[in-house]
Design a protein around this motif. Structure first.
Motif: not given
Length: 332
Positions: A181-186, A96-100, A171-179
């Motif tokens: 905040l995950r780097r790969g998802t973003l 998970e990436v930082s939100t800073a 995009f919303s379903h993909m984001t929820r499915f893979f996580g």
């Protein structure tokens, strides 16, 4: 003399017969007797070496391509280095990436929205991010006469709204499915947005669609639906990403609610107000993007140039997510 010699000859013949019988019995015994045993303590190195050499000669040769004699498999087994690389890549992508300071990237997304929307509106008379305006155009479609400067503008707006909604769904379903905040998802989300913008720019560059400004005629050119649909779909990924990182104050595609939140904030004059600062910067980023799109369009008279710039900026954002710092909670 004969009488005396005859008995002597008879005795010699008898003795010869007895000797022959003894020798024949001895030969018969030697033929049927077992081989003599080796004496205790005798060396068997010669025999064992012979047996080993015999076993080696009877062994089947190893198949081609194998030095160990094991049957070759259909796929080569991955080496230790490749397995280690895949393992570390998986850990890196699922972290998970930082939100800073992530707001910086979404402020650039606001600039891209202003750049693309001003370009598309200048060319086709519709929006691809600001769906409030498209909703008004859709409502005016039935009442507006056909002989206007924007014929069938409601159809373009309808396509833009539908593709934007579909993009939000995907995009919303993909984001929820893979996580979320995950780097790969973003990276996957923004890379797909980048590729879609490049495809739209290529469609215009190859003259599949007329990308010249001020080409609105009395009838609609249905080929223009292609870039409108593509750009509306990808713009949904921006707002989904901002909500996933809890940066709802930077929606990147909405201005009305953002202006409300700026002036309705009870801490509008406070010294330290991060959300207010983000909203103000997002507003000016959209405005500056729209201004740049207008000047670039007037200078080139073609719409593909702003699209290539928008795609390049979004590619930089994608690379930034690939190397963004990891969250401290994820690292622990």
């Amino acid at each position: 003399m004969l009488s005396i010699q005859d008995p002597e000859k008879a005795m010699q013949a008898l003795a010869a017969e007895e000797w022959n019988a003894k020798t024949s019995d001895l030969d018969e015994k030697t033929r049927h007797s077992p081989p003599p045993e080796k004496p205790i303590g005798s060396s068997s190195s010669e025999e064992s070496s012979f047996e080993r050499s015999l076993d080696k000669t009877t062994e089947a040769p190893p198949p081609q391509g194998s030095s160990t004699g094991e049957p070759p498999s259909g796929k080569p087994e991955p080496t230790k280095a490749s397995r280690t690389f895949l393992h570390h890549s998986q850990i890196y992508c699922t972290a998970e990436v930082s939100t800073a300071h992530a707001d910086i990237l979404f402020l650039w997304c606001c600039f891209i929205s202003g750049l693309v929307d001003s370009t598309i509106y200048h060319a086709f008379g519709t929006f691809v991010s600001m769906q409030t305006g498209n909703t008004i155009f859709l409502g005016l479609g039935g009442a507006t006469p056909h002989r206007t400067s924007k014929p069938y503008g409601w159809a373009k707006s309808l396509v833009s709204i539908a593709c934007f909604c579909f993009g939000c769904l995907v995009f919303s379903h993909m984001t929820r499915f893979f996580g979320k905040l995950r780097r790969g998802t973003l990276v996957a989300s923004f890379l797909s947005q980048t590729l879609i913008i490049f495809v739209a720019a290529t469609v215009v560059q190859c003259r599949v669609v007329n990308g010249s400004f001020d080409t609105i005629t009395d009838d609609i050119d249905w080929d223009t639906i292609i870039p409108i649909a593509l750009l509306s779909f990808q713009s949904a990924g921006q707002i989904v990403g901002s909500r996933a990182l809890n940066l709802s104050e930077i929606p990147t595609v909405v201005l009305t609610s953002m202006l409300h939140d700026i002036f309705a904030d009870p801490k509008i004059v406070a010294k330290d107000n991060v959300k207010r600062n983000r909203r103000v910067l997002a507003f000016f980023a959209i405005l500056i993007g729209a201004i740049c799109g207008g000047f670039i369009g007037e200078g080139t008279r073609r719409m593909q140039t702003p699209l290539w710039i928008a795609g390049a900026l979004k590619l930089v954002i994608t690379l930034a997510w690939a190397f963004w710092s990891e969250s401290q909670t994820s690292a622990v």
